[in-house]
Design a protein around this motif. Structure first.
Motif, PDB file in Angstrom:
ATOM      1  N   LEU A  76     -15.085  35.422  63.921  1.00  0.00           N
ATOM      2  CA  LEU A  76     -15.938  34.898  62.863  1.00  0.00           C
ATOM      3  C   LEU A  76     -16.823  35.961  62.207  1.00  0.00           C
ATOM      4  CD1 LEU A  76     -16.993  31.607  64.704  1.00  0.00           C
ATOM      5  CD2 LEU A  76     -15.207  31.878  62.968  1.00  0.00           C
ATOM      6  N   ALA A  77     -16.679  37.213  62.657  1.00  0.00           N
ATOM      7  CA  ALA A  77     -17.500  38.298  62.107  1.00  0.00           C
ATOM      8  C   ALA A  77     -17.068  38.618  60.677  1.00  0.00           C
ATOM      9  CB  ALA A  77     -17.369  39.537  62.986  1.00  0.00           C
ATOM     10  N   PRO A  78     -17.973  39.225  59.871  1.00  0.00           N
ATOM     11  CA  PRO A  78     -17.625  39.613  58.496  1.00  0.00           C
ATOM     12  C   PRO A  78     -16.413  40.542  58.466  1.00  0.00           C
ATOM     13  CG  PRO A  78     -19.991  39.776  58.841  1.00  0.00           C
ATOM     14  CD  PRO A  78     -19.380  39.518  60.187  1.00  0.00           C
ATOM     15  N   THR A  79     -15.610  40.424  57.418  1.00  0.00           N
ATOM     16  CA  THR A  79     -14.371  41.192  57.297  1.00  0.00           C
ATOM     17  C   THR A  79     -14.608  42.694  57.401  1.00  0.00           C
ATOM     18  OG1 THR A  79     -13.455  39.470  55.864  1.00  0.00           O
ATOM     19  CG2 THR A  79     -12.363  41.611  55.834  1.00  0.00           C
ATOM     20  N   GLU A  80     -15.680  43.174  56.755  1.00  0.00           N
ATOM     21  CA  GLU A  80     -15.964  44.613  56.776  1.00  0.00           C
ATOM     22  C   GLU A  80     -16.251  45.087  58.195  1.00  0.00           C
ATOM     23  OE1 GLU A  80     -18.950  42.667  54.950  1.00  0.00           O
ATOM     24  OE2 GLU A  80     -16.963  41.899  54.408  1.00  0.00           O
ATOM     25  N   MET A  81     -16.989  44.263  58.942  1.00  0.00           N
ATOM     26  CA  MET A  81     -17.332  44.627  60.316  1.00  0.00           C
ATOM     27  C   MET A  81     -16.080  44.670  61.193  1.00  0.00           C
ATOM     28  SD  MET A  81     -19.985  42.718  62.926  1.00  0.00           S
ATOM     29  CE  MET A  81     -21.310  42.871  61.721  1.00  0.00           C
ATOM     30  N   ALA A 181      -8.987  29.293  70.956  1.00  0.00           N
ATOM     31  CA  ALA A 181      -8.337  28.561  69.863  1.00  0.00           C
ATOM     32  C   ALA A 181      -9.126  27.307  69.508  1.00  0.00           C
ATOM     33  CB  ALA A 181      -6.907  28.204  70.257  1.00  0.00           C
ATOM     34  N   ALA A 182      -9.558  26.574  70.520  1.00  0.00           N
ATOM     35  CA  ALA A 182     -10.314  25.348  70.274  1.00  0.00           C
ATOM     36  C   ALA A 182     -11.639  25.639  69.584  1.00  0.00           C
ATOM     37  CB  ALA A 182     -10.549  24.615  71.587  1.00  0.00           C
ATOM     38  N   LEU A 183     -12.272  26.735  69.969  1.00  0.00           N
ATOM     39  CA  LEU A 183     -13.581  27.079  69.424  1.00  0.00           C
ATOM     40  C   LEU A 183     -13.494  27.593  67.994  1.00  0.00           C
ATOM     41  CD1 LEU A 183     -16.553  27.131  70.341  1.00  0.00           C
ATOM     42  CD2 LEU A 183     -16.198  29.491  71.092  1.00  0.00           C
ATOM     43  N   THR A 184     -12.344  28.149  67.624  1.00  0.00           N
ATOM     44  CA  THR A 184     -12.203  28.755  66.299  1.00  0.00           C
ATOM     45  C   THR A 184     -11.322  27.937  65.352  1.00  0.00           C
ATOM     46  OG1 THR A 184     -10.392  30.147  67.136  1.00  0.00           O
ATOM     47  CG2 THR A 184     -12.610  31.095  67.134  1.00  0.00           C
ATOM     48  N   GLY A 185     -11.054  26.677  65.708  1.00  0.00           N
ATOM     49  CA  GLY A 185     -10.365  25.785  64.793  1.00  0.00           C
ATOM     50  C   GLY A 185      -8.864  25.634  64.986  1.00  0.00           C
ATOM     51  N   GLY A 186      -8.308  26.312  65.989  1.00  0.00           N
ATOM     52  CA  GLY A 186      -6.864  26.223  66.185  1.00  0.00           C
ATOM     53  C   GLY A 186      -6.465  25.457  67.427  1.00  0.00           C
ATOM     54  N   GLY A 187      -7.377  24.679  67.971  1.00  0.00           N
ATOM     55  CA  GLY A 187      -7.115  24.001  69.233  1.00  0.00           C
ATOM     56  C   GLY A 187      -5.985  22.990  69.172  1.00  0.00           C
ATOM     57  N   LEU A 188      -6.002  22.111  68.175  1.00  0.00           N
ATOM     58  CA  LEU A 188      -4.971  21.081  68.087  1.00  0.00           C
ATOM     59  C   LEU A 188      -3.603  21.699  67.801  1.00  0.00           C
ATOM     60  CD1 LEU A 188      -4.284  18.112  68.206  1.00  0.00           C
ATOM     61  CD2 LEU A 188      -4.854  17.941  65.757  1.00  0.00           C
ATOM     62  N   THR A 189      -3.581  22.711  66.946  1.00  0.00           N
ATOM     63  CA  THR A 189      -2.325  23.413  66.652  1.00  0.00           C
ATOM     64  C   THR A 189      -1.747  24.012  67.920  1.00  0.00           C
ATOM     65  OG1 THR A 189      -3.037  23.928  64.402  1.00  0.00           O
ATOM     66  CG2 THR A 189      -1.290  25.291  65.324  1.00  0.00           C
ATOM     67  N   GLY A 203       2.068  34.146  62.039  1.00  0.00           N
ATOM     68  CA  GLY A 203       0.878  34.998  62.106  1.00  0.00           C
ATOM     69  C   GLY A 203      -0.282  34.413  62.881  1.00  0.00           C
ATOM     70  N   PHE A 204      -0.102  33.249  63.477  1.00  0.00           N
ATOM     71  CA  PHE A 204      -1.201  32.616  64.224  1.00  0.00           C
ATOM     72  C   PHE A 204      -1.622  33.498  65.394  1.00  0.00           C
ATOM     73  CE2 PHE A 204      -2.884  29.989  67.628  1.00  0.00           C
ATOM     74  CZ  PHE A 204      -3.772  29.165  66.955  1.00  0.00           C
ATOM     75  N   SER A 205      -2.929  33.662  65.568  1.00  0.00           N
ATOM     76  CA  SER A 205      -3.461  34.454  66.678  1.00  0.00           C
ATOM     77  C   SER A 205      -4.875  33.996  66.980  1.00  0.00           C
ATOM     78  CB  SER A 205      -3.463  35.942  66.348  1.00  0.00           C
ATOM     79  OG  SER A 205      -4.080  36.704  67.379  1.00  0.00           O
ATOM     80  N   ILE A 206      -5.281  34.124  68.237  1.00  0.00           N
ATOM     81  CA  ILE A 206      -6.650  33.757  68.584  1.00  0.00           C
ATOM     82  C   ILE A 206      -7.537  35.002  68.663  1.00  0.00           C
ATOM     83  CG2 ILE A 206      -6.019  31.615  69.711  1.00  0.00           C
ATOM     84  CD1 ILE A 206      -7.026  34.507  71.896  1.00  0.00           C
ATOM     85  N   VAL A 207      -6.972  36.181  68.411  1.00  0.00           N
ATOM     86  CA  VAL A 207      -7.755  37.425  68.419  1.00  0.00           C
ATOM     87  C   VAL A 207      -7.594  38.153  67.092  1.00  0.00           C
ATOM     88  CG1 VAL A 207      -7.669  37.725  70.897  1.00  0.00           C
ATOM     89  CG2 VAL A 207      -5.857  38.697  69.498  1.00  0.00           C
TER      90      VAL A 207
END
Length: 207
Positions: A76-81, A181-189, A203-207
Motif C-alpha cells: 500500500l506504499a506510494p509508487t515512488e517509494m 491477500a485478505a488484508l490487501t483485497g485479494g482474499g476472496l480471489t 500477474g496476481f501477487s501478494i507481494v
C-alpha cells in the motif's frame, strides 16, 4: 506453531539447497533480471543478514501488530517509494551475491549461525525496529521465514533442483500469504482459487 523452529528449518533447507548448486550455474538465470547469484544475495540479505541487526535494535512501540501487516504496508506504499525500495534491493542483491564469493554455501552457513544466535537472545514479545516499524519478535520473524521459503523455491526452480519443506514451515508461510491477500483485497480471489473455483488473475501477487 513454533516460529523459531520454522525459521531454523527454512534456513537449513536453504543452506542445503545452495550446497547442491554447481558453481558454474551461479551466473546463470535466477529470477527476472537477477542471476542465480543475485537471487542468493537477496535471500541472504532479506532473510539472514538483517536478522541480528533488527533483533538488536529495540523500538519504542508497536507500529505493525501482525506479520501480514508488514507486507501489506509495502503493497500500500506510494509508487515512488516502492520503486526506490526495489532499486535499492536489486543493488543490494548484486553486492551481497558478489560477497558470497566462490563458496556461497559456507558463507550462508555463517549467516545462519549469526541469525539463530541472535534469535536465541531475544524474547517473543520484545519489540524491535524493523524496516516497517516496531514489531514484536514473534510477529516479525515469520516474515523472514516467508522470505526464506519463497526465495528458496525460486532458487530451486532456477537451478533445476528438488526442494522440500516440512509441513509446519510450509503451512506457516502459506497461511501468511493468504492473510496478506485478505488484508490487501485479494482474499476472496485467493480462496476461490485454492478451492478450485477459479484461476488467479494474470500477474496476481501478494507481494
Amino acid at each position: 506453531m513454533d516460529y523459531r523452529r520454522t525459521y531454523r528449518a527454512a534456513a537449513i533447507v536453504f543452506a542445503d539447497l545452495v550446497s547442491r548448486i554447481p558453481a558454474a550455474d551461479l551466473n546463470g538465470p535466477g529470477l527476472g533480471e537477477w542471476t542465480l547469484r543475485d537471487l542468493l544475495g537477496h535471500t541472504v540479505s532479506s532473510a539472514l543478514r538483517q536478522v541480528p541487526a533488527v533483533l538488536a535494535d529495540r523500538a519504542p512501540g508497536i507500529v505493525v501488530p501482525v506479520p501480514e501487516g508488514y507486507f501489506a504496508l509495502l503493497r500500500l506504499a506510494p509508487t515512488e517509494m516502492v520503486g526506490a525500495a526495489r532499486t535499492a534491493s536489486a543493488d543490494d542483491a548484486r553486492a551481497t551475491g558478489t560477497d558470497l564469493g566462490d563458496d556461497p554455501a559456507r558463507e550462508i552457513s555463517g549467516w545462519i549461525g549469526k541469525a539463530t544466535a541472535a534469535l536465541a537472545s531475544v524474547a517473543d514479545d520484545d519489540v524491535v525496529a524493523t524496516p516497517a516499524g516496531g514489531m514484536r519478535v514473534r510477529d516479525w520473524l515469520p516474515t523472514r521465514t516467508f522470505e526464506l521459503v519463497v526465495h528458496s523455491s525460486d532458487v530451486a526452480a532456477a537451478a533445476g533442483l528438488p526442494i522440500e519443506f516440512d509441513p509446519e514451515t510450509l503451512s506457516e508461510s502459506t497461511a501468511l500469504a493468504a492473510r496478506v491477500a485478505a488484508l490487501t483485497g485479494g482474499g476472496l480471489t485467493t480462496l476461490r482459487s485454492l478451492t478450485g473455483r477459479g484461476p488467479l488473475p494474470e500477474g496476481f501477487s501478494i507481494v
